[in-house]
Scaffold this motif. Structure first.
Motif, short mmCIF file in Angstrom:
data_model
loop_
_atom_site.label_atom_id
_atom_site.label_comp_id
_atom_site.label_asym_id
_atom_site.label_seq_id
_atom_site.Cartn_x
_atom_site.Cartn_y
_atom_site.Cartn_z
N ASN A 1 0.79 -1.23 0.00
CA ASN A 1 0.00 0.00 0.00
C ASN A 1 0.83 1.28 0.00
O ASN A 1 0.27 2.37 0.08
CB ASN A 1 -0.99 -0.02 1.17
CG ASN A 1 -0.30 -0.29 2.50
OD1 ASN A 1 0.92 -0.28 2.58
ND2 ASN A 1 -1.09 -0.56 3.51
N THR A 2 2.14 1.15 -0.10
CA THR A 2 3.00 2.33 -0.25
C THR A 2 4.05 2.04 -1.31
O THR A 2 4.39 0.87 -1.56
CB THR A 2 3.72 2.70 1.07
OG1 THR A 2 4.67 1.68 1.38
CG2 THR A 2 2.74 2.90 2.23
N ASN A 3 4.55 3.08 -1.92
CA ASN A 3 5.62 2.91 -2.91
C ASN A 3 6.86 2.31 -2.29
O ASN A 3 7.58 1.54 -2.93
CB ASN A 3 5.94 4.24 -3.58
CG ASN A 3 4.85 4.69 -4.52
OD1 ASN A 3 4.05 3.88 -4.98
ND2 ASN A 3 4.80 5.98 -4.79
N ASP A 4 7.14 2.65 -1.03
CA ASP A 4 8.31 2.11 -0.34
C ASP A 4 8.18 0.60 -0.17
O ASP A 4 9.13 -0.14 -0.43
CB ASP A 4 8.48 2.79 1.01
CG ASP A 4 9.71 2.29 1.74
OD1 ASP A 4 10.82 2.37 1.16
OD2 ASP A 4 9.56 1.80 2.89
N LYS A 5 7.02 0.12 0.27
CA LYS A 5 6.80 -1.32 0.42
C LYS A 5 6.96 -2.03 -0.92
O LYS A 5 7.59 -3.09 -1.00
CB LYS A 5 5.41 -1.62 0.98
CG LYS A 5 5.28 -1.61 2.45
CD LYS A 5 3.90 -2.12 2.82
CE LYS A 5 3.62 -1.94 4.29
NZ LYS A 5 2.26 -2.37 4.64
N LEU A 6 6.37 -1.46 -1.94
CA LEU A 6 6.45 -2.06 -3.28
C LEU A 6 7.90 -2.15 -3.74
O LEU A 6 8.35 -3.19 -4.20
CB LEU A 6 5.61 -1.24 -4.26
CG LEU A 6 5.63 -1.70 -5.71
CD1 LEU A 6 5.08 -3.11 -5.84
CD2 LEU A 6 4.83 -0.73 -6.57
N SER A 7 8.63 -1.08 -3.57
CA SER A 7 10.03 -1.03 -4.00
C SER A 7 10.88 -2.04 -3.22
O SER A 7 11.71 -2.75 -3.79
CB SER A 7 10.57 0.38 -3.82
OG SER A 7 11.90 0.46 -4.21
N ARG A 8 10.67 -2.10 -1.90
CA ARG A 8 11.43 -3.04 -1.07
C ARG A 8 11.14 -4.49 -1.44
O ARG A 8 12.06 -5.30 -1.52
CB ARG A 8 11.17 -2.80 0.42
CG ARG A 8 11.92 -1.60 0.97
CD ARG A 8 11.83 -1.45 2.48
NE ARG A 8 10.48 -1.03 2.86
CZ ARG A 8 9.67 -1.71 3.68
NH1 ARG A 8 10.08 -2.83 4.23
NH2 ARG A 8 8.47 -1.26 3.97
N CYS A 9 9.87 -4.81 -1.68
CA CYS A 9 9.51 -6.19 -2.04
C CYS A 9 10.05 -6.55 -3.42
O CYS A 9 10.53 -7.67 -3.63
CB CYS A 9 7.99 -6.37 -1.99
SG CYS A 9 7.36 -6.47 -0.31
N LEU A 10 9.98 -5.63 -4.35
CA LEU A 10 10.52 -5.87 -5.69
C LEU A 10 12.03 -6.14 -5.61
O LEU A 10 12.53 -7.09 -6.21
CB LEU A 10 10.23 -4.66 -6.57
CG LEU A 10 10.38 -4.82 -8.06
CD1 LEU A 10 9.51 -5.94 -8.60
CD2 LEU A 10 10.02 -3.50 -8.75
N HIS A 11 12.73 -5.34 -4.84
CA HIS A 11 14.17 -5.53 -4.64
C HIS A 11 14.44 -6.88 -3.99
O HIS A 11 15.34 -7.63 -4.40
CB HIS A 11 14.74 -4.39 -3.80
CG HIS A 11 16.21 -4.48 -3.59
ND1 HIS A 11 16.77 -5.19 -2.54
CD2 HIS A 11 17.24 -3.97 -4.30
CE1 HIS A 11 18.08 -5.11 -2.61
NE2 HIS A 11 18.40 -4.37 -3.67
N TYR A 12 13.68 -7.21 -2.96
CA TYR A 12 13.86 -8.48 -2.24
C TYR A 12 13.66 -9.67 -3.19
O TYR A 12 14.47 -10.60 -3.21
CB TYR A 12 12.88 -8.56 -1.07
CG TYR A 12 12.94 -9.88 -0.34
CD1 TYR A 12 13.95 -10.13 0.58
CD2 TYR A 12 12.01 -10.88 -0.59
CE1 TYR A 12 14.03 -11.35 1.23
CE2 TYR A 12 12.07 -12.10 0.06
CZ TYR A 12 13.08 -12.32 0.97
OH TYR A 12 13.15 -13.53 1.61
N ILE A 13 12.59 -9.64 -3.97
CA ILE A 13 12.29 -10.73 -4.89
C ILE A 13 13.44 -10.92 -5.88
O ILE A 13 13.94 -12.02 -6.08
CB ILE A 13 10.97 -10.47 -5.64
CG1 ILE A 13 9.78 -10.64 -4.69
CG2 ILE A 13 10.82 -11.39 -6.85
CD1 ILE A 13 8.45 -10.19 -5.28
N HIS A 14 13.85 -9.83 -6.49
CA HIS A 14 14.85 -9.93 -7.56
C HIS A 14 16.26 -10.22 -7.04
O HIS A 14 17.08 -10.78 -7.77
CB HIS A 14 14.83 -8.66 -8.41
CG HIS A 14 13.60 -8.56 -9.25
ND1 HIS A 14 13.13 -7.38 -9.73
CD2 HIS A 14 12.73 -9.52 -9.68
CE1 HIS A 14 12.03 -7.59 -10.44
NE2 HIS A 14 11.76 -8.89 -10.41
N HIS A 15 16.53 -9.86 -5.80
CA HIS A 15 17.86 -10.12 -5.26
C HIS A 15 17.96 -11.44 -4.49
O HIS A 15 19.04 -11.80 -4.03
CB HIS A 15 18.32 -8.95 -4.39
CG HIS A 15 18.79 -7.79 -5.20
ND1 HIS A 15 17.92 -6.91 -5.80
CD2 HIS A 15 20.03 -7.41 -5.57
CE1 HIS A 15 18.60 -6.02 -6.48
NE2 HIS A 15 19.88 -6.30 -6.37
#
Length: 184
Positions: free
Chosen positions: A134-148
């Motif tokens: 529900n926030t851009n920060d959460k989205l960005s962190r999860c995307l980074h986590y998934i890809h890394h």
């Protein structure tokens, strides 16, 4: 199930993880990864699944998902897990090259016996722990986590090198396994 891990707003994106029972390294074989990818493709085309990111590791898979149709996200998740469970068990049973056949079937049968929701085998852990992005920060962190995830596991040096991940989509590469909706 904890109220913390529920899909409350069907119109939001969610970070979810599908984990094999007992964290068994099932996805070391391509055939099982392909079963999961085929199921996701089917749900994209027929059930309204919006797949925004994914990474399939040896014992689990991470996703950022949403929906674009009427079917609830929980229903799509249930359908993916149910279909892939059946197909994976069938593939284990018929594949003469599966050296772990007896071991895998024993573990999945044992897990199934202790779960009243299953008839015989259980491949996936019950929960997916959906986290609303529900926030851009959460989205960005999860995307980074998934890809890394594959980088942290020491499988590849950079995220886009990992074949079973959407990192290559986000890097702008054209040779990818799945279509995803890019977010950030």
């Amino acid at each position: 199930m904890s109220r913390k891990y529920k899909i409350r707003d069907q119109e939001k994106l969610y970070f979810v993880t599908f984990t094999i029972v007992e964290w068994i390294d099932l996805f070391t074989r391509r055939i099982y990864r392909d079963i999961l990818l085929d199921s996701l493709r089917y749900c994209q085309q027929n059930k309204g699944l919006d797949l925004c990111a994914y990474c399939i590791m040896s014992s689990h898979a991470h996703f950022i998902i949403g929906r674009n149709g009427e079917q609830p996200l929980e229903g799509i998740i249930r359908d993916v897990k149910k279909f892939t469970s059946v197909k994976i068990i069938e593939e284990i049973q018929i594949n003469p090259q599966e050296s772990r056949k007896d071991l895998l079937l024993w573990h999945f049968s044992k897990a199934g016996r202790f779960n009243p929701n299953n008839k015989s085998f259980q491949v996936w852990q019950q929960h997916s722990h959906p986290v609303e992005l529900n926030t851009n920060d959460k989205l960005s962190r999860c995307l980074h986590y998934i890809h890394h995830n594959p980088v942290e596991a020491g499988i590849v040096l950079s995220p886009e090198e990992y074949l079973y991940s959407s990192a290559s989509n986000y890097a702008g590469l054209t040779d990818t396994l799945m279509e995803v909706i890019l977010v950030e």
